[in-house]
Design a protein around this motif. Structure first.
Motif, PDB file in Angstrom:
ATOM      1  N   ALA A 106      32.175  42.768  37.134  1.00 17.09           N
ATOM      2  CA  ALA A 106      32.330  41.744  36.179  1.00 17.09           C
ATOM      3  C   ALA A 106      33.755  41.330  36.129  1.00 17.09           C
ATOM      4  O   ALA A 106      34.119  39.854  36.189  1.00 17.09           O
ATOM      5  CB  ALA A 106      32.038  42.248  34.976  1.00 17.09           C
ATOM      6  N   TYR A 107      34.767  42.115  35.859  1.00 16.53           N
ATOM      7  CA  TYR A 107      36.125  41.667  35.729  1.00 16.53           C
ATOM      8  C   TYR A 107      36.699  40.998  37.122  1.00 16.53           C
ATOM      9  O   TYR A 107      37.512  40.022  36.827  1.00 16.53           O
ATOM     10  CB  TYR A 107      37.022  42.819  35.210  1.00 16.53           C
ATOM     11  N   ASP A 108      36.305  41.546  38.181  1.00 14.40           N
ATOM     12  CA  ASP A 108      36.976  40.796  39.425  1.00 14.40           C
ATOM     13  C   ASP A 108      36.359  39.298  39.370  1.00 14.40           C
ATOM     14  O   ASP A 108      37.064  38.482  39.802  1.00 14.40           O
ATOM     15  CB  ASP A 108      36.264  41.810  40.677  1.00 14.40           C
ATOM     16  N   GLN A 109      34.918  39.296  39.043  1.00 17.78           N
ATOM     17  CA  GLN A 109      34.497  37.841  39.218  1.00 17.78           C
ATOM     18  C   GLN A 109      35.148  36.764  38.057  1.00 17.78           C
ATOM     19  O   GLN A 109      35.297  35.605  38.098  1.00 17.78           O
ATOM     20  CB  GLN A 109      32.965  38.011  38.963  1.00 17.78           C
ATOM     21  N   TRP A 110      35.371  37.548  36.925  1.00 23.85           N
ATOM     22  CA  TRP A 110      35.900  36.836  35.686  1.00 23.85           C
ATOM     23  C   TRP A 110      37.427  36.447  35.912  1.00 23.85           C
ATOM     24  O   TRP A 110      38.030  35.603  35.209  1.00 23.85           O
ATOM     25  CB  TRP A 110      35.838  37.789  34.473  1.00 23.85           C
ATOM     26  N   ALA A 111      38.215  37.167  36.882  1.00 21.63           N
ATOM     27  CA  ALA A 111      39.652  37.081  36.864  1.00 21.63           C
ATOM     28  C   ALA A 111      39.989  35.550  36.964  1.00 21.63           C
ATOM     29  O   ALA A 111      40.956  35.289  36.284  1.00 21.63           O
ATOM     30  CB  ALA A 111      39.969  37.863  37.938  1.00 21.63           C
ATOM     31  N   ALA A 112      39.599  34.548  37.862  1.00 20.05           N
ATOM     32  CA  ALA A 112      39.787  33.280  38.078  1.00 20.05           C
ATOM     33  C   ALA A 112      39.796  32.461  36.797  1.00 20.05           C
ATOM     34  O   ALA A 112      40.701  31.579  36.817  1.00 20.05           O
ATOM     35  CB  ALA A 112      38.944  32.954  39.205  1.00 20.05           C
ATOM     36  N   ILE A 113      39.206  32.751  35.808  1.00 19.00           N
ATOM     37  CA  ILE A 113      38.972  32.020  34.660  1.00 19.00           C
ATOM     38  C   ILE A 113      39.114  32.614  33.295  1.00 19.00           C
ATOM     39  O   ILE A 113      39.052  32.128  32.443  1.00 19.00           O
ATOM     40  CB  ILE A 113      37.495  31.257  34.397  1.00 19.00           C
ATOM     41  N   GLY A 128      41.401  41.890  41.325  1.00 14.25           N
ATOM     42  CA  GLY A 128      41.070  40.460  41.125  1.00 14.25           C
ATOM     43  C   GLY A 128      41.923  40.045  39.724  1.00 14.25           C
ATOM     44  O   GLY A 128      42.881  39.083  39.730  1.00 14.25           O
ATOM     45  N   MET A 129      42.016  40.809  38.801  1.00  9.55           N
ATOM     46  CA  MET A 129      42.852  40.499  37.450  1.00  9.55           C
ATOM     47  C   MET A 129      44.226  40.864  37.686  1.00  9.55           C
ATOM     48  O   MET A 129      45.004  39.984  37.545  1.00  9.55           O
ATOM     49  CB  MET A 129      42.379  41.400  36.422  1.00  9.55           C
ATOM     50  N   LEU A 130      44.535  41.878  38.582  1.00 13.56           N
ATOM     51  CA  LEU A 130      45.989  42.304  39.101  1.00 13.56           C
ATOM     52  C   LEU A 130      46.464  40.964  39.914  1.00 13.56           C
ATOM     53  O   LEU A 130      47.750  40.833  39.751  1.00 13.56           O
ATOM     54  CB  LEU A 130      46.027  43.409  39.594  1.00 13.56           C
ATOM     55  N   ASP A 131      45.729  40.579  40.580  1.00 14.56           N
ATOM     56  CA  ASP A 131      46.172  39.433  41.642  1.00 14.56           C
ATOM     57  C   ASP A 131      46.495  38.089  40.721  1.00 14.56           C
ATOM     58  O   ASP A 131      47.943  37.505  40.970  1.00 14.56           O
ATOM     59  CB  ASP A 131      44.974  38.941  42.532  1.00 14.56           C
ATOM     60  N   VAL A 132      45.976  37.854  39.634  1.00 14.81           N
ATOM     61  CA  VAL A 132      46.466  36.806  38.843  1.00 14.81           C
ATOM     62  C   VAL A 132      47.679  37.135  38.028  1.00 14.81           C
ATOM     63  O   VAL A 132      48.653  36.444  37.779  1.00 14.81           O
ATOM     64  CB  VAL A 132      45.282  36.344  37.663  1.00 14.81           C
ATOM     65  N   ALA A 133      47.614  38.660  37.798  1.00  7.55           N
ATOM     66  CA  ALA A 133      48.775  38.843  36.720  1.00  7.55           C
ATOM     67  C   ALA A 133      50.092  39.018  37.610  1.00  7.55           C
ATOM     68  O   ALA A 133      51.160  38.683  37.081  1.00  7.55           O
ATOM     69  CB  ALA A 133      48.671  40.445  36.334  1.00  7.55           C
ATOM     70  N   ALA A 134      50.072  39.137  38.956  1.00  6.54           N
ATOM     71  CA  ALA A 134      51.032  39.212  40.045  1.00  6.54           C
ATOM     72  C   ALA A 134      51.763  37.740  39.859  1.00  6.54           C
ATOM     73  O   ALA A 134      52.955  37.548  40.052  1.00  6.54           O
ATOM     74  CB  ALA A 134      50.703  39.637  41.257  1.00  6.54           C
ATOM     75  N   LYS A 135      50.801  36.813  40.096  1.00  5.75           N
ATOM     76  CA  LYS A 135      51.310  35.333  40.214  1.00  5.75           C
ATOM     77  C   LYS A 135      52.012  35.013  38.814  1.00  5.75           C
ATOM     78  O   LYS A 135      53.073  34.331  38.720  1.00  5.75           O
ATOM     79  CB  LYS A 135      50.273  34.514  40.400  1.00  5.75           C
ATOM     80  N   LYS A 136      51.403  35.475  37.718  1.00  3.07           N
ATOM     81  CA  LYS A 136      52.102  35.234  36.308  1.00  3.07           C
ATOM     82  C   LYS A 136      53.494  35.974  36.192  1.00  3.07           C
ATOM     83  O   LYS A 136      54.427  35.247  35.559  1.00  3.07           O
ATOM     84  CB  LYS A 136      51.173  35.805  35.486  1.00  3.07           C
ATOM     85  N   LEU A 137      53.676  37.242  36.779  1.00  2.35           N
ATOM     86  CA  LEU A 137      54.823  37.980  36.553  1.00  2.35           C
ATOM     87  C   LEU A 137      55.838  37.673  37.655  1.00  2.35           C
ATOM     88  O   LEU A 137      57.191  37.821  37.272  1.00  2.35           O
ATOM     89  CB  LEU A 137      54.683  39.400  36.391  1.00  2.35           C
TER      90      LEU A 137
END
Length: 345
Positions: A95-102, A175-184
């Motif tokens: 669920a969180y992998d799918q949720w990550a993008a939004i 998926g969530m960490l990929d978003v975090a990496a771009k942010k950080l």
């Protein structure tokens, strides 16, 4: 929208940080198919499609017999009434992998309240951490269940006054960490020069959920005892004993932790989740924990409660657009709590 007669969690026995486990929750309510619908939404799906209606019972006479007939007086505000949104329960990691993008942009109401409260709670917490560790050469701070790095970024950006600080973010969702990496990533060079280093690791954050006989410490290389832990909106998905076993194992003696979670008053009729591209509400597993239950579990793990904050939804939260229109139904309800713990020894 149909509601469970005795709403409590758990909805699906798949823990947030890995596979199935056996657990019993009193008064468990569990949907058995995707077609079962009830009010679990934390997300403003489509404000323009909101409608209002009332359902009344009226008596009528048919062939001389008094009967009861249910009538609906539909009064759409902007669009015709839409069918109830179907709910799909899947393993929480998926669920969180799918949720990550939004996750950061889908209008999650509880996340909005969490952000509002952390505007003051997090700086105050970190100020205390900095003061209590003034003699330490290096501070180690960890964001447990960091997700998209929403608060990991705040830890990195915090003014540590030139102190050497290592910020670690742990999560089970790549998926969530990929978003975090771009942010950080834009902050890494800038903050490294100021003595702040950061890293993200994908791991099973709560290993005893799957295997009670293993160490409660996440299997992460070079993970040293931590001075301070933040963990926001994670507890809902983890059995209390496993959650606090890991938290206590991570902290140094005298170390502190800031934990936020959905309030039980909200959790009894709601849980974390999102609406996917097919219009389906996707949910993982969730538990309802009161402040008292949380404090008792922390104490059993060797943590003292330093402070407790509880937060209800307020009409000004909606009027000021801090949360979307769906926040109106929660006005006056406690939706969030935050607690600070200290490891005693």
């Amino acid at each position: 929208m149909q509601m469970p007669s005795q709403p409590t969690a758990i909805y699906n026995q798949q823990p947030i940080f890995h596979s199935a486990f056996e657990s019993t929750i009193i008064n468990m309510t569990q949907p058995t198919s995707i077609d079962m619908t009830f009010d679990t939404s934390l997300v403003d799906v489509n404000a323009a499609a909101n409608t209002s209606f009332s359902t009344t019972e009226s008596d009528s006479t048919v062939d001389g017999q008094q009967t009861s007939k249910r009538t609906q007086n539909l009064q759409p505000t902007t669009a015709p009434q839409k069918p109830s949104t179907p709910v799909q329960h899947i393993p929480t990691q998926a669920a969180y992998d799918q949720w990550a993008a939004i996750y950061d942009t889908d209008g999650n109401m509880l996340q909005a309240i969490d952000d509002l409260e952390l505007q003051t709670l997090l700086p105050d917490f970190l100020s205390q951490v900095k003061s209590s560790s003034a003699t330490e050469q290096e501070l180690r701070v960890l964001d447990l269940g960091c997700g998209t790095g929403r608060n990991t970024e705040k830890l990195v950006r915090y003014d540590w006054n030139g102190k050497s600080v290592e910020v670690t973010g742990l999560d089970f969702s790549q998926g969530m960490l990929d978003v975090a990496a771009k942010k950080l990533s834009p902050l890494l060079k800038e903050n490294d020069q100021q003595g702040v280093r950061s890293r993200l690791e994908c791991c099973d954050c709560f290993p005893t959920v799957d295997n009670p006989s293993v160490s409660p410490l996440p299997a992460v290389s070079n993970l040293r005892p931590i001075h301070a832990v933040t963990s926001t909106l994670v507890l809902e998905h983890i059995p209390l004993k496993d959650y606090f076993a890991t938290l206590a194992a991570l902290l140094l003696p005298g170390g502190t932790a800031l934990v936020t979670n959905m309030h039980a008053d909200m959790g009894r009729v709601s849980q974390a989740g999102f609406v996917n591209a097919d219009g389906v509400k996707v949910r993982g597993s969730s538990y309802v924990y009161t402040v008292e239950e949380t404090a008792a579990a922390a104490k059993a793990a060797g943590l003292n409660v330093v402070s407790v904050n509880e937060r209800e939804m307020r009409k000004e939260d909606v009027e000021g657009s801090a949360v979307g229109e769906r926040g109106w139904k929660w006005v006056g309800t406690k939706v969030w709590f935050g607690m600070v713990f200290r490891k005693t020894s």
